[in-house]
Design a protein around this motif. Structure first.
Motif, short mmCIF file in Angstrom:
data_model
loop_
_atom_site.label_atom_id
_atom_site.label_comp_id
_atom_site.label_asym_id
_atom_site.label_seq_id
_atom_site.Cartn_x
_atom_site.Cartn_y
_atom_site.Cartn_z
N LEU A 41 54.85 49.15 33.61
CA LEU A 41 53.84 48.96 32.94
C LEU A 41 53.50 48.39 31.60
O LEU A 41 54.59 48.22 31.00
N ILE A 42 52.70 47.55 31.27
CA ILE A 42 52.42 46.88 30.19
C ILE A 42 50.85 47.37 29.52
O ILE A 42 50.29 48.12 30.42
N LEU A 43 50.30 47.29 28.60
CA LEU A 43 49.32 47.55 27.80
C LEU A 43 48.75 46.31 26.94
O LEU A 43 49.38 45.58 26.41
N VAL A 44 47.56 46.21 27.17
CA VAL A 44 46.83 45.26 26.18
C VAL A 44 45.66 46.07 25.45
O VAL A 44 45.34 46.98 26.04
N SER A 45 45.50 45.69 24.26
CA SER A 45 44.50 46.31 23.39
C SER A 45 43.18 45.36 23.11
O SER A 45 43.50 44.26 22.60
N GLU B 296 41.92 23.87 33.60
CA GLU B 296 42.45 23.75 35.04
C GLU B 296 43.45 24.81 35.17
O GLU B 296 44.63 24.99 34.31
N PHE B 297 43.09 26.02 35.83
CA PHE B 297 44.16 27.14 35.89
C PHE B 297 45.00 26.85 37.27
O PHE B 297 44.65 25.98 38.24
N ASP B 298 46.10 27.66 37.17
CA ASP B 298 47.06 27.56 38.35
C ASP B 298 46.74 29.08 39.00
O ASP B 298 45.92 29.95 38.28
N VAL B 299 47.10 29.15 40.31
CA VAL B 299 46.81 30.39 41.00
C VAL B 299 48.29 31.01 41.43
O VAL B 299 48.98 30.44 41.61
N PHE B 300 48.38 32.33 40.76
CA PHE B 300 49.60 32.97 41.25
C PHE B 300 49.22 34.50 41.61
O PHE B 300 48.30 34.93 41.12
N ASN B 301 49.81 34.67 42.85
CA ASN B 301 49.64 36.04 43.31
C ASN B 301 48.10 36.30 43.52
O ASN B 301 47.51 37.28 43.27
N MET C 180 51.93 36.90 34.79
CA MET C 180 52.07 38.28 35.42
C MET C 180 50.77 38.79 35.99
O MET C 180 49.73 38.52 35.29
N THR C 181 50.67 39.44 37.22
CA THR C 181 49.39 40.03 37.62
C THR C 181 49.47 41.43 37.39
O THR C 181 50.49 42.01 37.96
N CYS C 182 48.41 42.37 37.04
CA CYS C 182 48.57 43.45 36.79
C CYS C 182 47.14 44.29 37.44
O CYS C 182 46.14 43.65 37.33
N THR C 183 47.24 45.53 37.56
CA THR C 183 46.30 46.48 38.10
C THR C 183 46.08 47.52 37.17
O THR C 183 47.19 48.22 36.86
N VAL C 184 45.04 47.56 36.63
CA VAL C 184 44.75 48.67 35.57
C VAL C 184 44.91 50.10 36.00
O VAL C 184 44.35 50.28 37.18
N GLN C 185 45.76 50.82 35.42
CA GLN C 185 45.99 52.18 35.82
C GLN C 185 45.21 53.23 35.17
O GLN C 185 44.90 54.35 35.66
N SER C 186 45.07 52.94 33.71
CA SER C 186 44.33 53.83 33.09
C SER C 186 43.87 53.06 31.67
O SER C 186 44.27 52.00 31.33
N SER C 187 42.60 53.52 31.25
CA SER C 187 42.35 53.04 29.72
C SER C 187 41.93 54.18 28.81
O SER C 187 41.32 55.05 29.51
N ILE D 206 46.25 49.91 30.11
CA ILE D 206 47.51 50.25 30.68
C ILE D 206 47.45 49.77 32.12
O ILE D 206 46.92 50.23 32.91
N ALA D 207 48.36 48.94 32.57
CA ALA D 207 48.38 48.32 33.86
C ALA D 207 49.65 48.38 34.54
O ALA D 207 50.52 48.07 33.72
N GLU D 208 49.77 48.27 35.84
CA GLU D 208 51.07 48.19 36.49
C GLU D 208 51.21 46.65 37.02
O GLU D 208 50.28 46.04 37.28
N VAL D 209 52.58 46.18 36.63
CA VAL D 209 52.48 44.70 36.74
C VAL D 209 52.92 44.66 38.34
O VAL D 209 53.95 45.25 38.78
N THR D 210 52.09 43.70 39.08
CA THR D 210 52.20 43.73 40.58
C THR D 210 53.20 42.54 40.94
O THR D 210 53.75 42.58 41.89
#
Ligand code: FAD
Ligand code: NAD
Length: 152
Positions: A45-49, A93-98, A110-117, A127-131
């Protein structure tokens, strides 16, 4: 307490710099953030504010997923751009990852799915899970005392 005093004190905590990206209805949005924390190893898990005033705040609530790109020392201008400090629209120009758009040549994507806010004052903690993640060589862009710095 005075806002400036608080910011000056928080600015003494040296950080890296990330760009958060997310997509809603095929519209891609990026934002510079240094309030990024590694939270948990199992699960990963990671978080961003994110400030309530930032467009990114509502977009993350809608998309439920985002990518984090940790910038390298040559990406100061990208940081300023995605903080809204460069007054022109650019075609990035972006890259595509996952399956997600990320910043090219960043030290980590890293790609992430939000688990809670959690609403915390005038920010929301996502707060998000790193996929998935990938790492590339290089030195980090640092932010200290309101200025960009390099390790070397
Ligand atoms: P905007 O300000 O609307 O967008 C940012 C810029 O990116 C605009 O120029 C926009 O045109 C451009 N842009 C976005 N998507 C694209 C795209 N797909 N293609 C081309 N251009 C695009 N704020 C926080 O809430 N949390 C933090 O942790 C944080 N850390 C920061 C760290 C640093 C070092 C800096 C300088 C700022 C930080 N900020 C943080 C402030 C935040 O980056 C700004 O307030 C930002 O402007 C808020 O973004 P927004 O979502 O409202 O987007
Ligand atoms: P600054 O002196 O504003 O930032 C120094 C430190 O203060 C930051 O690293 C952060 O830890 C803290 N900080 C600043 N603004 C904050 C906010 N609104 N909420 C919570 N913490 C905050 O440095 P600067 O060069 O003047 O920053 C450029 C712009 O980016 C400013 O508008 C600043 O508010 C914004 N910023 C926001 C955050 C954030 O929301 N977490 C973080 C960094 C910068």
């Amino acid at each position: 307490m005075d806002d400036r005093l608080f910011r000056t004190a928080m600015g003494r905590f040296a950080t890296g710099v990330t760009v958060i990206t997310t997509k809603v209805n095929e519209t891609l949005h990026g934002m510079t953030a240094n309030a990024f924390v590694s939270v948990s190893l199992n699960p990963k898990l990671i978080l961003v504010s994110i400030g309530e005033q930032a467009q990114m705040n509502q977009l993350l609530k809608e998309s439920g997923q985002f990518a984090v790109s940790i910038l390298n020392k040559y990406q100061e201008e990208l940081s300023a751009y995605f903080a809204g400090q460069i007054n022109e629209e650019r075609n990035i120009e972006f890259d595509v990852f996952n399956g997600m758009d990320v910043i090219k040549d960043a030290l980590v994507n890293m790609t992430c799915t939000v688990q809670s806010s959690v609403v915390a004052g005038d920010h929301t903690l996502f707060i998000a899970e790193v996929t998935d993640l990938r790492i590339q060589d290089g030195d980090p862009l640092l932010f200290y005392g309101g200025e960009y710095k390099n390790i070397k």
